[in-house]
Design a protein around this motif. Structure first.
Motif, short mmCIF file in Angstrom:
data_model
loop_
_atom_site.label_atom_id
_atom_site.label_comp_id
_atom_site.label_asym_id
_atom_site.label_seq_id
_atom_site.Cartn_x
_atom_site.Cartn_y
_atom_site.Cartn_z
N GLY A 1 0.80 -0.81 -0.28
CA GLY A 1 0.03 -0.35 0.27
C GLY A 1 1.09 1.36 -0.50
O GLY A 1 0.19 2.46 0.82
N ASP B 1 2.98 4.80 -0.53
CA ASP B 1 1.99 5.98 -0.93
C ASP B 1 3.17 6.45 -2.33
O ASP B 1 3.24 6.64 -2.99
N LEU C 1 4.03 4.26 -5.14
CA LEU C 1 2.91 4.37 -5.63
C LEU C 1 1.80 4.73 -6.23
O LEU C 1 1.80 4.06 -7.35
N ARG C 2 1.66 5.26 -5.40
CA ARG C 2 0.04 6.12 -6.04
C ARG C 2 0.26 7.69 -5.75
O ARG C 2 0.04 8.77 -6.69
N THR C 3 2.43 8.34 -4.87
CA THR C 3 2.12 9.53 -5.46
C THR C 3 3.34 10.00 -5.62
O THR C 3 4.07 9.74 -5.22
N PHE D 1 0.88 10.55 -9.08
CA PHE D 1 0.05 9.54 -9.91
C PHE D 1 1.88 9.07 -11.78
O PHE D 1 1.83 10.71 -12.09
N ASN E 1 -2.82 0.58 -8.92
CA ASN E 1 -2.72 -0.16 -7.69
C ASN E 1 -4.41 -0.55 -7.85
O ASN E 1 -5.09 -0.24 -8.45
N SER F 1 -4.68 2.23 0.59
CA SER F 1 -3.20 2.58 0.83
C SER F 1 -2.67 2.27 2.31
O SER F 1 -3.82 2.30 3.42
N ARG G 1 -6.69 8.08 -12.31
CA ARG G 1 -7.22 7.08 -10.25
C ARG G 1 -6.25 6.11 -10.90
O ARG G 1 -7.56 4.94 -11.83
N HIS G 2 -5.42 5.49 -10.37
CA HIS G 2 -5.15 4.45 -10.38
C HIS G 2 -5.43 3.05 -9.23
O HIS G 2 -4.38 2.37 -9.55
N GLN G 3 -6.23 3.35 -8.61
CA GLN G 3 -6.52 3.06 -7.61
C GLN G 3 -7.74 1.92 -7.69
O GLN G 3 -8.97 2.82 -7.70
N GLU H 1 -10.64 0.79 -2.14
CA GLU H 1 -10.71 1.58 -1.63
C GLU H 1 -11.11 1.68 -0.38
O GLU H 1 -10.77 1.71 1.37
#
Length: 419
Positions: free
Chosen positions: A145, A147, A149-151, A153, A159, A163, A379-381, A384
């Motif tokens: 999870g 971050d 890999l998310r921020t 983008f 993902n 996270s 948005r690639h997650q 939620e």
């Protein structure tokens, strides 16, 4: 190195398996496509994975792969997708970042895989981000999870799970609001994974006007937890957040219990519920809470078993009868469903960019759990929701009664003399 490096009892499982795929828009013909798109042939697609199949985190790597392959084998046996089979090259990195980097370089440069899939671990996976962006190779469904890999983008990173920030935020909110706990310590692995969980916990506590009362660490790949847990116990916490792997966390719990601590332990999903339950053995009554990113069986919203959980259990029994269904394997299973759905939406002409377009078109896609999977261009997650489980009688069960847990934690805190 390929899957042949694995111990013999795992070799048959982790050798490259086949499963069909579709194609995404862009190539003018099947022949030209096979010649120019890495990992794609007329009847084959090759995907690659680097994950810990030996070492401290091997349970997570093995079960993630078992879960993914249970679904991929079934798709393959049903004829594949759009006439193509998938070959999964699974390489062991032992939860070691340099090995993961070397494996990834081999998968991209030598094996020429179409995409990367189901990596496991923060310290390993974050190290390959520059390679992903330079080679423009998609990475789908990592068991982390982080971050990073998310921020910010990055389009090539897909993902699926929530996270660590979401896990720790939800956990801290329950601790403070539902359980009345305001003295929280953090025990964490001293690396990118542990730092991510620590930061998430600190941010969550700050939103309630709080901060950790103590912090304790251990070095990845060791069981040297004594100093870290001793530092934490000196601060008399009422809850200890654990960001680590199953073995060290279980040892820390035993040490804390031996010293008279019987407050709440909380662990993030990466710790591995079934593995830490196995190590700890029958529950001695000290509350152990874990967040999960997929639901355990028996979710109260449904009067019947969730279809995805049933399907996962059925296919695991078919292809890996020696394995018991578990939360880690279910996450790998869901990762594989998303991978295949993206490929199915592509059509016959498969390209990496077209595959990412197809992933971004997925909205409210049911994978058979309580929440559908959705993506977007920015948005690639895909998921939620965070779930919570509690260790009871040697197994983790969904938390449905927070007041009951509050009474258990309150009683423990009173007995320990903690205010």
């Amino acid at each position: 190195m390929t899957a042949r490096i694995l111990p013999s009892r795992f070799a048959a499982v982790f050798l490259a398996l086949a499963l069909g795929l579709s194609a995404c828009s862009g190539a003018p013909s099947r022949e030209e496509q096979a010649a120019h798109v890495p990992g794609v042939a007329d009847d084959l697609v090759v995907v690659g994975s680097s994950l810990p199949l030996t070492g401290h985190a091997s349970y997570l790597g093995q079960q993630t792969l078992f879960g993914a392959l249970a679904y991929l084998n079934a798709v393959n046996d049903a004829g594949g997708v759009a006439g193509r089979r998938i070959k999964v090259l699974a390489l062991d990195d032992g939860y070691d970042p340099p090995r993961c980097v070397a494996n990834t370089q081999r998968l991209i440069v030598e094996d020429r895989v179409f995409c990367l899939f189901s990596y496991v671990g923060t310290p390993t996976t974050v190290k390959i981000i520059p390679m992903l962006e330079e080679a423009k190779v998609p990475l789908v469904g990592s068991f982390t999870g982080a971050d990073a890999l998310r921020t910010p983008f990055r389009r090539v990173i897909v993902n699926i799970r929530p996270s660590y920030y979401q896990e720790t935020a939800a956990a801290v909110n329950h601790m403070v609001t539902d359980l009345g706990l305001d003295r929280v310590a953090v025990f964490y692995q001293y690396d990118a994974y542990g730092f991510d969980g620590l930061r998430g916990t600190e941010m969550a506590l700050k939103s309630h006007g709080l901060a950790p009362v103590a912090r304790g660490t251990y070095i990845r790949g060791t069981m040297d937890v004594e100093e870290g847990i001793a530092r934490i116990l000196e601060a008399n916490p009422r809850a200890i957040v654990m960001i680590g792997t199953a073995g060290p966390c279980a040892k820390a719990i035993r040490l804390a219990r031996a010293k008279g601590y019987d407050g709440l332990f909380y662990a993030v999903s990466f710790v591995g519920a079934d593995e830490i339950a196995r190590i700890l053995g029958p529950d001695d009554g000290t509350p152990l809470l874990m967040s999960q990113v997929v639901p355990p069986p028996g979710l109260p919203e449904s009067e019947t078993p969730l279809s995805g959980v049933v399907e996962y259990a059925t296919l695991t029994a078919r292809y890996f009868p020696e394995q018991r269904p578990n939360l880690v394997g279910l996450e790998g299973f869901i990762n594989a469903k998303v991978l295949v759905e993206g490929l199915r939406r592509c059509g016959r002409e498969l390209t990496r960019e077209g595959f990412l377009d197809a992933i971004e078109s997925i909205q409210d896609f049911s994978v058979g759990i309580a929440s559908p999977v959705s993506f977007a261009r920015d948005r690639h997650q895909g998921l939620e929701r965070v779930y919570f489980t509690r260790l009871e009688q040697g197994a983790f069960h969904l938390v449905t009664d927070w007041p009951d847990l509050r009474r258990a934690v309150g009683g423990a805190a009173d007995k320990a003399g903690v205010n």
